[in-house]
Design an enzyme around this catalytic site. Structure first.
Site, PDB file in Angstrom:
ATOM      1  N   ARG A 225      -4.622   9.054   3.854  1.00 15.98           N
ATOM      2  CA  ARG A 225      -4.768  10.452   4.035  1.00 15.98           C
ATOM      3  C   ARG A 225      -3.601  11.079   4.028  1.00 15.98           C
ATOM      4  O   ARG A 225      -2.587  10.461   4.587  1.00 15.98           O
ATOM      5  CB  ARG A 225      -5.552  10.433   5.554  1.00 15.98           C
ATOM      6  N   GLU A 254      -4.915  19.460   1.750  1.00 21.69           N
ATOM      7  CA  GLU A 254      -5.504  19.485   0.416  1.00 21.69           C
ATOM      8  C   GLU A 254      -6.606  20.820   0.199  1.00 21.69           C
ATOM      9  O   GLU A 254      -7.082  21.055   1.220  1.00 21.69           O
ATOM     10  CB  GLU A 254      -6.434  18.399   0.173  1.00 21.69           C
ATOM     11  N   HIS A 272      -6.616  13.628  -4.955  1.00 19.01           N
ATOM     12  CA  HIS A 272      -7.646  12.718  -4.194  1.00 19.01           C
ATOM     13  C   HIS A 272      -8.583  12.160  -4.976  1.00 19.01           C
ATOM     14  O   HIS A 272      -9.708  12.453  -4.856  1.00 19.01           O
ATOM     15  CB  HIS A 272      -8.118  13.895  -3.081  1.00 19.01           C
TER      16      HIS A 272
HETATM   17  C1  8YV Z   1     -13.500  10.870  -1.504  1.00 16.59           C
HETATM   18  C2  8YV Z   1     -12.606   9.647   0.685  1.00 16.59           C
HETATM   19  O1  8YV Z   1     -12.787  11.531  -2.209  1.00 16.59           O
HETATM   20  O2  8YV Z   1     -13.955   7.892   0.944  1.00 16.59           O
HETATM   21  C3  8YV Z   1     -12.835   8.558   1.528  1.00 16.59           C
HETATM   22  O3  8YV Z   1     -12.602   8.393   2.585  1.00 16.59           O
HETATM   23  O4  8YV Z   1     -11.684  10.281   0.772  1.00 16.59           O
HETATM   24  C4  8YV Z   1     -13.024   9.664  -0.988  1.00 16.59           C
HETATM   25  O5  8YV Z   1     -13.700   8.556  -1.224  1.00 16.59           O
HETATM   26  C5  8YV Z   1     -14.711  11.589  -0.516  1.00 16.59           C
HETATM   27  O6  8YV Z   1     -14.967  11.424   0.402  1.00 16.59           O
HETATM   28  C6  8YV Z   1     -15.162  12.565  -1.498  1.00 16.59           C
HETATM   29  O7  8YV Z   1     -14.959  13.902  -1.461  1.00 16.59           O
END
Ligand code: 8YV
Length: 306
Positions: A225, A254, A272
């Protein structure tokens, strides 16, 4: 059974469409006092924010289904207090995120993106690309040793890297050195790989002190993150050449990425995309749908967080 599902920000449209076949899906921007009381489920992603203010507006809310493994954007405390279940999509995305982490490490160290720009600028016609940084056999420090951190370690063994880690919960892992502090890990690492969960506990864990411990030849990679790294401190360290390079898939705000990260030979940035392969995104969507179907059928949920 049909439910009223509120779709939080940053959820893929394909998943929204699939859920709309049997449910009434409403977008966050059309949430009104009239429809708020009907919402039973929130569909969120790892990047969504579901805070206590939103939760309070939804008296019938019973489930928050997260399309992603990270749920740091969800106010878990507020959900717990109201007995609202939260599900996520663990395991199925681990390999992809670890693959990208290794890809970023190699791209930064071997200057893959910059070497491509070298060709595209026509510079190969008059010179050769300067030698870059060797990765095989070097020291890798992993910050956060959960599923993704361990998957990175497994891959790094294939590069004969010497692996160390720092994590909240420390346990002996064969062939991996556990460090008592983040600064001591950074000091003993050529590459520092951030795989820790987001949230308050890890906020700005990577600060000036840690970056200085990593040193002017060190490379930092972040697939966790953006909040885990103090982005201003990182930019300053890059500008002052106090660290060797960075590979970043996640950012503090973001989709806004500070332009100072652009066009550098030692910085590789991606939007991301850790879990963003078609196969994995399909599996994540299926798991979200299965959790929602189990909830609607009053069956045990597949991957509850709480
Ligand atoms: C995805 C993520 O980009 O799993 C996570 O925590 O940050 C990523 O896999 C997201 O959840 C999709 O928007």
């Amino acid at each position: 059974m049909m439910s009223v599902i509120l779709c939080a920000n940053k959820v893929p449209l394909t998943l929204v469409n699939a859920l709309s076949v049997k449910n009434d899906v409403i977008a966050l921007d059309i949430l009104s006092p009239e429809n708020a009381h009907k919402v039973e489920i929130i569909l969120a992603s790892g990047e969504s924010t579901v805070d206590d203010v939103l939760i309070e507006k939804l008296p019938s809310l019973r489930l928050i289904a997260v399309f992603g493994v990270g749920y740091d954007g969800i106010d878990i405390h507020a959900a717990k207090q109201r007995d609202i279940t939260v599900t996520n999509t663990p395991d199925i995305l681990t390999d992809d995120v670890a693959d990208l982490a290794i890809g970023l490490m190699l791209s930064v160290a071997r200057r893959i993106n910059d070497a491509q720009r070298f060709i595209e600028r026509g510079d190969w016609q008059t010179g050769s690309y300067p030698p870059a940084v060797k990765i095989s056999g070097r020291r890798l420090g992993i910050v956060g040793f959960g599923r993704i951190g361990r998957a990175v370690a497994l891959r790094a063994k294939g590069f004969s890297m010497q692996i160390g880690y720092y994590s909240r919960s420390q346990s002996a892992v064969e062939g991996v050195t556990c460090y008592p502090s983040l600064a001591s890990l950074a000091e003993k690492s050529d590459v520092l790989m951030v795989c820790a969960s987001g949230g308050k506990e890890s906020h700005h864990l990577i600060n000036k002190e840690v970056l200085d411990a990593l040193g002017p030849d060190g490379i930092i990679i972040n697939v966790a993150r953006g909040s885990v790294i103090d982005e201003a401190a990182l930019l300053e360290a890059i500008n002052m050449q106090r660290i060797g390079g960075a590979g970043l898939d996640v950012f503090a705000d973001e989709p806004h990425v500070p332009q100072e990260f652009y066009q550098r030979n030692n910085v590789v940035i991606t939007p991301h995309i850790g879990s963003a392969t078609q196969a994995t995104r399909d599996a994540m969507a299926r798991l979200v749908m299965d959790n929602i179907a189990a909830f609607q059928a009053s069956q045990p949920l597949l991957t509850p967080v709480i």
